[in-house]
Design an enzyme around this catalytic site. Structure first.
Site, PDB file in Angstrom:
ATOM      1  N   GLY A  12       0.874  -1.207   0.127  1.00 16.86           N
ATOM      2  CA  GLY A  12      -0.024  -0.035  -0.024  1.00 16.86           C
ATOM      3  C   GLY A  12       1.062   1.094  -0.047  1.00 16.86           C
ATOM      4  CG  ASN A 109      -4.580  -1.085 -11.881  1.00 14.09           C
ATOM      5  OD1 ASN A 109      -4.236  -1.100 -10.575  1.00 14.09           O
ATOM      6  ND2 ASN A 109      -3.840  -1.958 -12.903  1.00 14.09           N
ATOM      7  CG  HIS A 111       0.706  -2.426 -15.135  1.00 15.90           C
ATOM      8  ND1 HIS A 111       0.416  -3.614 -14.844  1.00 15.90           N
ATOM      9  CD2 HIS A 111       1.694  -2.606 -16.461  1.00 15.90           C
ATOM     10  CE1 HIS A 111       1.099  -4.392 -15.497  1.00 15.90           C
ATOM     11  NE2 HIS A 111       2.005  -3.683 -16.395  1.00 15.90           N
ATOM     12  CG  ASP A 152      -2.229  -4.909 -16.473  1.00 19.08           C
ATOM     13  OD1 ASP A 152      -2.693  -4.314 -15.462  1.00 19.08           O
ATOM     14  OD2 ASP A 152      -1.652  -5.729 -16.452  1.00 19.08           O
ATOM     15  CD  GLU A 181       3.720   1.915  -9.180  1.00 22.76           C
ATOM     16  OE1 GLU A 181       3.047   1.898  -8.508  1.00 22.76           O
ATOM     17  OE2 GLU A 181       4.639   1.084  -9.928  1.00 22.76           O
TER      18      GLU A 181
HETATM   19  C1  GRF Z   1       2.614  -0.995  -7.673  1.00 13.51           C
HETATM   20  O1  GRF Z   1       3.843  -1.511  -8.122  1.00 13.51           O
HETATM   21  C2  GRF Z   1       1.569  -1.083  -8.696  1.00 13.51           C
HETATM   22  O2  GRF Z   1       2.168  -0.540  -9.954  1.00 13.51           O
HETATM   23  C3  GRF Z   1       1.008  -2.682  -8.918  1.00 13.51           C
HETATM   24  O3  GRF Z   1       1.272  -3.096  -7.573  1.00 13.51           O
HETATM   25  C4  GRF Z   1       2.088  -2.242  -6.668  1.00 13.51           C
HETATM   26  C5  GRF Z   1       1.591  -1.951  -5.711  1.00 13.51           C
HETATM   27  O4  GRF Z   1       2.468  -1.529  -4.754  1.00 13.51           O
HETATM   28  N1  GRF Z   1      -0.021  -2.423  -9.507  1.00 13.51           N
HETATM   29  P1  GRF Z   1       2.060  -0.783  -3.211  1.00 13.51           P
HETATM   30  O5  GRF Z   1       1.061  -1.779  -2.464  1.00 13.51           O
HETATM   31  O6  GRF Z   1       1.281   0.442  -3.528  1.00 13.51           O
HETATM   32  O7  GRF Z   1       3.028  -0.601  -2.580  1.00 13.51           O
END
Ligand code: GRF
Length: 196
Positions: A12, A109, A111, A152, A181
């Protein structure tokens, strides 16, 4: 204020970046995370929710006869919390039609690659970064996209690139991508909530 529901299965860290953006970043006065839903009781994301006084729910797949019932239970929670936008954040379960239909263009989402490359069934976590390294790509990155009935696959909302260096391993690449991200997801959420 728009209400965000976040679905998680693991650490998370993206959830945390969304919470921070709502509290004091680019989503301040725009949105709040009103519920965190996990299919795993041991997901660290649940602790992050608790620390931030955000209601969290563990929905146990094993307590339902069918996947659809499990999915309906998630839907009920999202409706109960009157969620405007559903953000998947490392949610490792298939999103069923009941959710997609109830939240049309309202499920997104993140990715860890530049979709449409390196996406699809089985392309998650370290598999993604291993494939990118194996293909000798010069760049990777992250994509926020709408969720549809294929893995995806939905329309891209925002993307960010990171260079793949010759000495990168799947582990170093994963770290670099996860870092960007955390910037990208709140920005993409803002775009959606402001209807741009
Ligand atoms: C991230 O790399 C995201 O792109 C993928 O799952 C991972 C989740 O990481 N879908 P976190 O649980 O938010 O640290």
């Amino acid at each position: 204020m728009k209400k965000i529901g976040v679905l998680v299965s693991g650490g998370g860290s993206n959830l945390e970046s969304i919470i921070e953006a709502c509290k004091s970043g680019i989503l301040k006065d725009i949105a709040l995370v009103c519920v965190v839903i996990s299919n795993r009781s041991d997901a660290y994301a649940l602790q992050r929710a608790k620390k931030n006084n955000i209601p969290s729910v563990f929905v146990d797949k094993n307590s339902f006869m069918t996947y659809l019932e499990f999915s309906d239970a998630i839907l009920r929670e999202l409706l109960e919390y009157k969620v405007d936008l559903v953000c998947l954040s490392g949610f490792m379960q298939k999103v069923e039609a009941n959710l997609i239909n109830a939240f049309k263009n309202k499920i997104i989402n993140i990715h860890p690659a530049l979709l449409p490359k390196f996406g699809g069934k089985g392309m998650y976590g370290h598999f993604v970064h291993e494939a990118v390294i194996a293909s000798k790509e010069s760049k990777s990155g992250a994509t926020v996209h709408f969720v549809d009935d294929q893995y995806d696959h939905g329309k891209t909302i925002a993307q960010i690139e990171v260079p793949v260096l010759v000495n990168d391993t799947s582990k170093t690449l994963a770290e670099k991508v996860l870092k960007v991200e955390h910037d990208l997801y709140p920005k993409a959420i803002k775009i959606i909530l402001e209807d741009k």
